[in-house]
Design a protein around this motif. Structure first.
Motif, PDB file in Angstrom:
ATOM      1  N   GLU A   1       4.122  19.897  -8.349  1.00 45.15           N
ATOM      2  CA  GLU A   1       3.234  18.890  -9.241  1.00 45.15           C
ATOM      3  C   GLU A   1       2.267  17.937  -7.734  1.00 45.15           C
ATOM      4  OE1 GLU A   1       5.143  17.352 -13.318  1.00 45.15           O
ATOM      5  OE2 GLU A   1       5.599  16.333 -11.886  1.00 45.15           O
ATOM      6  N   ALA A   2       1.151  17.818  -7.790  1.00 45.96           N
ATOM      7  CA  ALA A   2       0.360  16.614  -7.116  1.00 45.96           C
ATOM      8  C   ALA A   2       0.460  17.437  -4.863  1.00 45.96           C
ATOM      9  CB  ALA A   2       0.716  15.553  -6.814  1.00 45.96           C
ATOM     10  N   CYS A   3      -0.027  18.203  -4.959  1.00 41.19           N
ATOM     11  CA  CYS A   3       0.525  19.187  -3.779  1.00 41.19           C
ATOM     12  C   CYS A   3      -1.144  18.736  -3.110  1.00 41.19           C
ATOM     13  CB  CYS A   3       0.661  21.288  -3.891  1.00 41.19           C
ATOM     14  SG  CYS A   3       2.429  21.395  -4.714  1.00 41.19           S
ATOM     15  N   LEU A   4      -0.919  18.529  -1.827  1.00 46.14           N
ATOM     16  CA  LEU A   4      -2.241  18.513  -1.003  1.00 46.14           C
ATOM     17  C   LEU A   4      -1.438  19.310   0.129  1.00 46.14           C
ATOM     18  CD1 LEU A   4      -3.717  15.381  -1.021  1.00 46.14           C
ATOM     19  CD2 LEU A   4      -4.315  17.526  -2.412  1.00 46.14           C
ATOM     20  N   SER A   5      -2.843  20.114   0.907  1.00 45.87           N
ATOM     21  CA  SER A   5      -2.645  20.829   1.976  1.00 45.87           C
ATOM     22  C   SER A   5      -3.089  20.237   2.930  1.00 45.87           C
ATOM     23  CB  SER A   5      -2.852  21.636   1.713  1.00 45.87           C
ATOM     24  OG  SER A   5      -3.245  22.910   3.170  1.00 45.87           O
TER      25      SER A   5
ATOM     26  N   HIS B   1     -11.430  15.619   2.237  1.00 47.17           N
ATOM     27  CA  HIS B   1     -10.367  15.615   1.669  1.00 47.17           C
ATOM     28  C   HIS B   1     -10.424  14.715   0.526  1.00 47.17           C
ATOM     29  CE1 HIS B   1      -6.675  14.998   2.211  1.00 47.17           C
ATOM     30  NE2 HIS B   1      -6.227  13.787   1.499  1.00 47.17           N
ATOM     31  N   ASN B   2     -10.275  13.863   0.949  1.00 43.67           N
ATOM     32  CA  ASN B   2     -10.714  12.870  -0.768  1.00 43.67           C
ATOM     33  C   ASN B   2     -10.979  13.117  -1.160  1.00 43.67           C
ATOM     34  OD1 ASN B   2      -9.433  10.481  -0.059  1.00 43.67           O
ATOM     35  ND2 ASN B   2     -11.824   9.445   1.042  1.00 43.67           N
ATOM     36  N   TYR B   3     -12.358  14.162  -1.347  1.00 45.87           N
ATOM     37  CA  TYR B   3     -13.323  15.041  -2.419  1.00 45.87           C
ATOM     38  C   TYR B   3     -11.853  16.309  -3.222  1.00 45.87           C
ATOM     39  CZ  TYR B   3     -16.716  12.772   0.471  1.00 45.87           C
ATOM     40  OH  TYR B   3     -17.796  12.260   0.766  1.00 45.87           O
ATOM     41  N   TYR B   4     -11.753  16.854  -1.838  1.00 45.47           N
ATOM     42  CA  TYR B   4     -10.255  17.933  -2.629  1.00 45.47           C
ATOM     43  C   TYR B   4      -9.660  17.152  -2.693  1.00 45.47           C
ATOM     44  CZ  TYR B   4      -5.951  20.756  -1.037  1.00 45.47           C
ATOM     45  OH  TYR B   4      -4.866  21.142  -0.939  1.00 45.47           O
ATOM     46  N   ALA B   5      -8.909  16.197  -2.408  1.00 46.97           N
ATOM     47  CA  ALA B   5      -7.942  16.097  -3.052  1.00 46.97           C
ATOM     48  C   ALA B   5      -8.228  15.341  -4.843  1.00 46.97           C
ATOM     49  CB  ALA B   5      -7.194  14.402  -2.113  1.00 46.97           C
TER      50      ALA B   5
ATOM     51  N   TYR C   1      -8.759   7.768   4.180  1.00 46.27           N
ATOM     52  CA  TYR C   1      -7.925   8.527   3.227  1.00 46.27           C
ATOM     53  C   TYR C   1      -6.323   8.880   2.460  1.00 46.27           C
ATOM     54  CZ  TYR C   1     -10.939  10.677   7.002  1.00 46.27           C
ATOM     55  OH  TYR C   1     -12.605  10.987   7.300  1.00 46.27           O
ATOM     56  N   LEU C   2      -6.649   9.410   1.329  1.00 46.53           N
ATOM     57  CA  LEU C   2      -5.238   9.663   0.320  1.00 46.53           C
ATOM     58  C   LEU C   2      -4.322  10.550   0.530  1.00 46.53           C
ATOM     59  CD1 LEU C   2      -7.401   8.500  -3.490  1.00 46.53           C
ATOM     60  CD2 LEU C   2      -5.744   6.890  -1.526  1.00 46.53           C
ATOM     61  N   LEU C   3      -3.128  10.391   0.866  1.00 45.49           N
ATOM     62  CA  LEU C   3      -2.618  11.771   1.157  1.00 45.49           C
ATOM     63  C   LEU C   3      -1.545  11.636  -0.367  1.00 45.49           C
ATOM     64  CD1 LEU C   3      -1.243  10.974   5.441  1.00 45.49           C
ATOM     65  CD2 LEU C   3      -3.169  11.621   4.128  1.00 45.49           C
ATOM     66  N   ASP C   4      -0.960  11.038  -0.818  1.00 46.54           N
ATOM     67  CA  ASP C   4      -0.682  10.941  -2.332  1.00 46.54           C
ATOM     68  C   ASP C   4      -1.325  10.471  -3.148  1.00 46.54           C
ATOM     69  OD1 ASP C   4       1.085  11.466  -4.047  1.00 46.54           O
ATOM     70  OD2 ASP C   4       2.319  10.036  -3.567  1.00 46.54           O
ATOM     71  N   VAL C   5      -1.673  11.633  -4.397  1.00 39.70           N
ATOM     72  CA  VAL C   5      -3.256  11.876  -5.070  1.00 39.70           C
ATOM     73  C   VAL C   5      -2.404  12.480  -6.092  1.00 39.70           C
ATOM     74  CG1 VAL C   5      -5.691  12.680  -5.886  1.00 39.70           C
ATOM     75  CG2 VAL C   5      -5.450  11.670  -4.279  1.00 39.70           C
ATOM     76  N   SER C   6      -1.444  11.195  -7.500  1.00 44.26           N
ATOM     77  CA  SER C   6      -1.447  12.130  -8.302  1.00 44.26           C
ATOM     78  C   SER C   6      -2.039  10.808  -9.577  1.00 44.26           C
ATOM     79  CB  SER C   6      -0.019  12.008  -8.464  1.00 44.26           C
ATOM     80  OG  SER C   6       1.194  11.133  -7.938  1.00 44.26           O
ATOM     81  N   PHE C   7      -1.247  10.680 -10.979  1.00 42.25           N
ATOM     82  CA  PHE C   7      -1.981  10.318 -11.723  1.00 42.25           C
ATOM     83  C   PHE C   7      -1.047   8.645 -12.452  1.00 42.25           C
ATOM     84  CE2 PHE C   7      -3.866  14.336 -13.427  1.00 42.25           C
ATOM     85  CZ  PHE C   7      -4.495  14.266 -14.632  1.00 42.25           C
ATOM     86  N   ASP C   8      -0.092   8.593 -11.311  1.00 38.87           N
ATOM     87  CA  ASP C   8       0.499   7.496 -11.394  1.00 38.87           C
ATOM     88  C   ASP C   8       0.139   6.828 -10.552  1.00 38.87           C
ATOM     89  OD1 ASP C   8       2.148   8.967  -9.250  1.00 38.87           O
ATOM     90  OD2 ASP C   8       3.940   8.450 -10.337  1.00 38.87           O
TER      91      ASP C   8
END
Length: 434
Positions: free
Chosen positions: A344-348, A362-366, A288-295
């Motif tokens: 930026e890049a918020c996830l719950s 989770h991964n689809y959501y992120a 599970y990717l807990l930090d998903v952002s463009f960089d």
């Protein structure tokens, strides 16, 4: 009329202020350059990556490894031009550098060097080691390492077990024995890799592995789920001291934000495929990717393949263990809750739930929320990777509807179905433009 005049006046004032600050920044940069002229020339003449203290080799075994030290010490690795200017480190908070690596027969290629943390974070880990060993913030770091939990697993211990390392980092928030055996067996900072027996590692190698696991487990993620086996992560190369080398992938995903529509569709399709692969695979490990952002993603310069380039915050849940232990609601599909956010890049998410359910979205959501949807915000820009679609696609409305349902589902289990249909639709769009 008065309001317009006031707005024009305020806009003019801010414009002047911005130009003034910009001028001061340029002047300050010039002054720094002049004051550091001697150091500037020295930086270009000296390869600092051959300096044991610069790469913190002198702090081992309180480091990340030594497998690439010969390459560092032989001068096979050197910073690219701007990386040699130490005064620019002020802007390089993450301590990520681009470098050139040369082999006699293979020529030179670009790689990425990481210290795996900011200067402050690295200082903090030193102080924690000293306090645990001596009660003081400063000490002989090497001697102190032998008095910490990193050294308590001596040569008689056969296995690295969950109760020892559980919760140390995202990677081992809920570790199974199968995952830990995989981490030890694939540990690349030892000459005798291939065994899951911890006692086959040297004392220093065990300490390096455990410190990496506790401080920043990214190298262990890359080693345990390697790109050579098809996992969507950058290739791990080696380490020396507190400098880790990984393969250079290409430009970060953000640089493609305004790429041609066809390119962005292909990238979005790949992102959804990554979400699916990390969620459902034959190994029954959910990553599970807990930090998903463009960089945190990059695009291959040759093959155009999307790769995860920051794997520090990856939680691994063992689905086999969940099925075996059957915790409460283990077989109930879990749907992540969408929440509005002005950052930026918020996830719950709940790490404990990710660890206790077999089926999680989770991964689809992120990916949908932080990269594809109209809610995706990065560097002051909103709209997501699939912004401004062609008129006929916008008019049809299916793409927007699927992304919205994947981001903020209105139906029960809506995100699971929307993610599946979105992958199929993006694949269709990608095939149509080829």
């Amino acid at each position: 009329m008065l309001c317009e005049t006031m707005l024009r006046f305020i806009s003019l004032k801010f414009g002047r202020l911005y130009r003034c600050l910009k001028f001061l920044f340029v002047v300050s940069l010039f002054v720094i350059l002049v004051m550091n002229t001697h150091n500037l020339f020295a930086s270009f003449q000296k390869n600092e990556l051959m300096d044991r203290r610069f790469i913190n080799l002198n702090k081992c075994p309180a480091c990340f490894g030594t497998s690439w030290c010969r390459k560092f010490m032989n001068g096979q690795i050197s910073f690219e031009t701007w990386g040699r200017l130490r005064f620019l480190d002020f802007f390089n908070v993450k301590n990520v550098y681009f470098a050139q690596y040369g082999e006699p027969r293979e020529g030179t290629r670009r790689i990425v060097l990481k210290r795996l943390g900011s200067n402050q974070e690295l200082m903090d880990i030193d102080q924690k080691i000293c306090k645990r060993a001596t009660g003081r913030p400063r000490c002989d770091l090497i001697q102190a390492m032998y008095k910490t939990e990193f050294a308590r697993l001596n040569g008689d211990v056969r296995l690295l077990t969950p109760e020892v390392v559980e919760g140390w980092s995202d990677l081992v928030h809920c570790p199974s024995q199968r995952l830990l055996d995989r981490i030890v067996r694939r540990y690349a900072e030892t000459k005798d890799s291939g065994s899951f027996l911890l006692k086959n590692l040297k004392d220093t190698e065990r300490m390096q592995l455990l410190m990496t696991l506790a401080f920043n487990p990214e190298p262990l993620v890359l080693q345990s789920f390697p790109s050579d086996e098809g996992w969507p992560f950058a290739k791990y190369l080696g380490a020396c001291g507190r400098m880790v080398a990984v393969n250079y992938v290409g430009e970060e995903l953000w640089t493609f934000f305004n790429a041609p529509w066809e390119k962005r569709v292909d990238l979005a399709m790949q992102l959804m495929e990554i979400a699916e692969q990390l969620t459902n695979n034959d190994f029954e490990f959910a990553l599970y990717l807990l930090d998903v952002s463009f960089d945190n993603f990059a695009v291959g310069s040759r093959d155009g393949k999307v790769i995860v380039v920051d794997a520090e915050n990856v939680l691994v849940a063992d689905k086999r263990l969940i099925k075996q232990n059957k915790p409460e609601n283990w077989d109930v599909w879990y749907e992540s809750k969408f929440e509005e956010c002005d950052k930026e890049a918020c996830l719950s998410f709940s790490k404990d739930i990710l660890c206790s359910r077999v089926t999680v979205d989770h991964n689809y959501y992120a990916i949908c929320q932080n990269l594809l949807s109209r809610h995706a915000t990065w560097r002051g820009t909103t709209g997501g990777l699939l912004h401004d679609p062609p008129v006929e696609i916008a008019k049809e409305g299916l793409l927007e509807a699927l992304i919205d349902e994947c981001t903020n589902p209105k139906k029960r289990s809506g995100r699971f179905q929307a993610a599946k249909e979105l992958r199929e639709y993006l694949t269709q769009l990608s095939n149509n433009v080829r």
